[in-house]
Design an enzyme around this catalytic site. Structure first.
Site, short mmCIF file in Angstrom:
data_model
loop_
_atom_site.label_atom_id
_atom_site.label_comp_id
_atom_site.label_asym_id
_atom_site.label_seq_id
_atom_site.Cartn_x
_atom_site.Cartn_y
_atom_site.Cartn_z
N CYS A 103 0.83 -1.20 0.00
CA CYS A 103 0.00 0.00 0.00
C CYS A 103 0.87 1.26 0.00
O CYS A 103 1.50 1.57 -0.99
CB CYS A 103 -0.98 -0.05 1.18
SG CYS A 103 -2.38 1.04 0.96
N HIS A 206 -3.72 -5.00 0.39
CA HIS A 206 -3.15 -5.49 1.65
C HIS A 206 -3.21 -7.03 1.69
O HIS A 206 -4.16 -7.59 2.24
CB HIS A 206 -3.91 -4.90 2.85
CG HIS A 206 -3.53 -3.50 3.17
ND1 HIS A 206 -2.50 -3.19 4.04
CD2 HIS A 206 -4.00 -2.32 2.72
CE1 HIS A 206 -2.38 -1.87 4.14
NE2 HIS A 206 -3.28 -1.32 3.34
N GLU A 208 -1.53 -9.05 3.47
CA GLU A 208 -1.42 -9.58 4.85
C GLU A 208 -2.79 -9.63 5.52
O GLU A 208 -3.02 -10.44 6.41
CB GLU A 208 -0.43 -8.72 5.66
CG GLU A 208 -0.97 -7.44 6.29
CD GLU A 208 -1.31 -6.34 5.29
OE1 GLU A 208 -1.04 -6.51 4.09
OE2 GLU A 208 -1.85 -5.30 5.71
#
Ligand code: MN
Length: 234
Positions: A103, A206, A208
């Site tokens: 990001c 994102h 994760e």
């Protein structure tokens, strides 16, 4: 003795609370992929025991750093964080240290290489695609199209997938050495990678937070590059 690749992660920094902050998802993703995550702090040159760098997400980047005056839509900035992350990118790119930018991290990589970003995609890119999703962070809300012959395309071996989206800024002019490896349907750059570095990848979403098998492949590839770097360092 720890034989795992050591991955430095940059935290966010708040001037208001005087705190470094890092979401546990970044740490978990690195640990799951077989790495040893260590917090990177701003006040020192990069120690030489790191095998990879992860630039985490966060707030906006000072527009003066890419030659623009701030727009009204520009959000909170952290000069300390901007400066040290840009320095880290220079160090990592100079020695081919694997680097994953998530990001904001992708935008920092691009700016460090002389590129620019849209301060606000609604105003400057004129897109009506919703990039600030109102859905759980883990849920993918828009599709991306991968460019063939890119690291990302080879990793997933497919042209299209769906990702989450939590940003109001995006890469504009590409930094030196970078190519776009994925776009959203409105033509915005959703991933970049460096042509010369074995693993310098930036993603606008994102991974994760998604915690899917597909996204875990991305961290696995990062750790594989870090392991190779560690091997060569000996
Ligand atoms: Mn997006």
């Amino acid at each position: 003795m720890n034989q795992k690749p050591i991955i430095g992660i940059t935290p966010d920094y708040s001037y208001e609370t005087k705190k470094y902050m890092l979401h546990e998802d970044y740490v978990t993703a690195i640990e799951k992929a077989g790495g040893c995550p260590i917090l990177l702090t701003p006040h020192q040159p990069l120690p030489d025991f790191f095998d990879g760098i992860l630039l985490s997400g966060g707030g906006d980047i000072d527009p003066l750093l890419f030659g623009e005056e701030p727009l009204l839509q520009s959000g909170e900035i952290s000069p300390l964080r901007d400066a040290y992350e840009i320095r880290l990118c220079h160090e990592a790119l100079a020695k081919n240290l694997p680097i994953l930018g998530i990001c904001r991290g992708m935008q920092v990589m691009n700016i460090a290489a002389g590129g620019s970003i849209y301060q606000d995609i609604g105003v400057q890119a004129g897109t009506s695609l919703k990039h600030s999703q109102q859905a759980p962070r883990s849920y993918g809300t828009h599709s991306i199209i991968m460019e063939e012959n890119t690291l990302l395309f080879k990793l997933w071996n497919k042209k299209c997938t769906v990702v989450n989206s939590l940003h109001h800024q995006a890469v504009r002019q590409l930094g030196e050495g970078f190519v776009a490896s994925a776009h959203s349907a409105d033509g915005l750059t959703e991933a970049i990678e460096h042509q010369n570095n074995p693993f310098a990848l930036g993603v606008q979403w994102h991974p994760e937070a998604m915690q899917t098998e597909e996204q875990s492949l991305l961290f696995a590839a990062f750790l594989q590059a870090a392991a190779a770097y560690k091997q060569n360092r000996r």
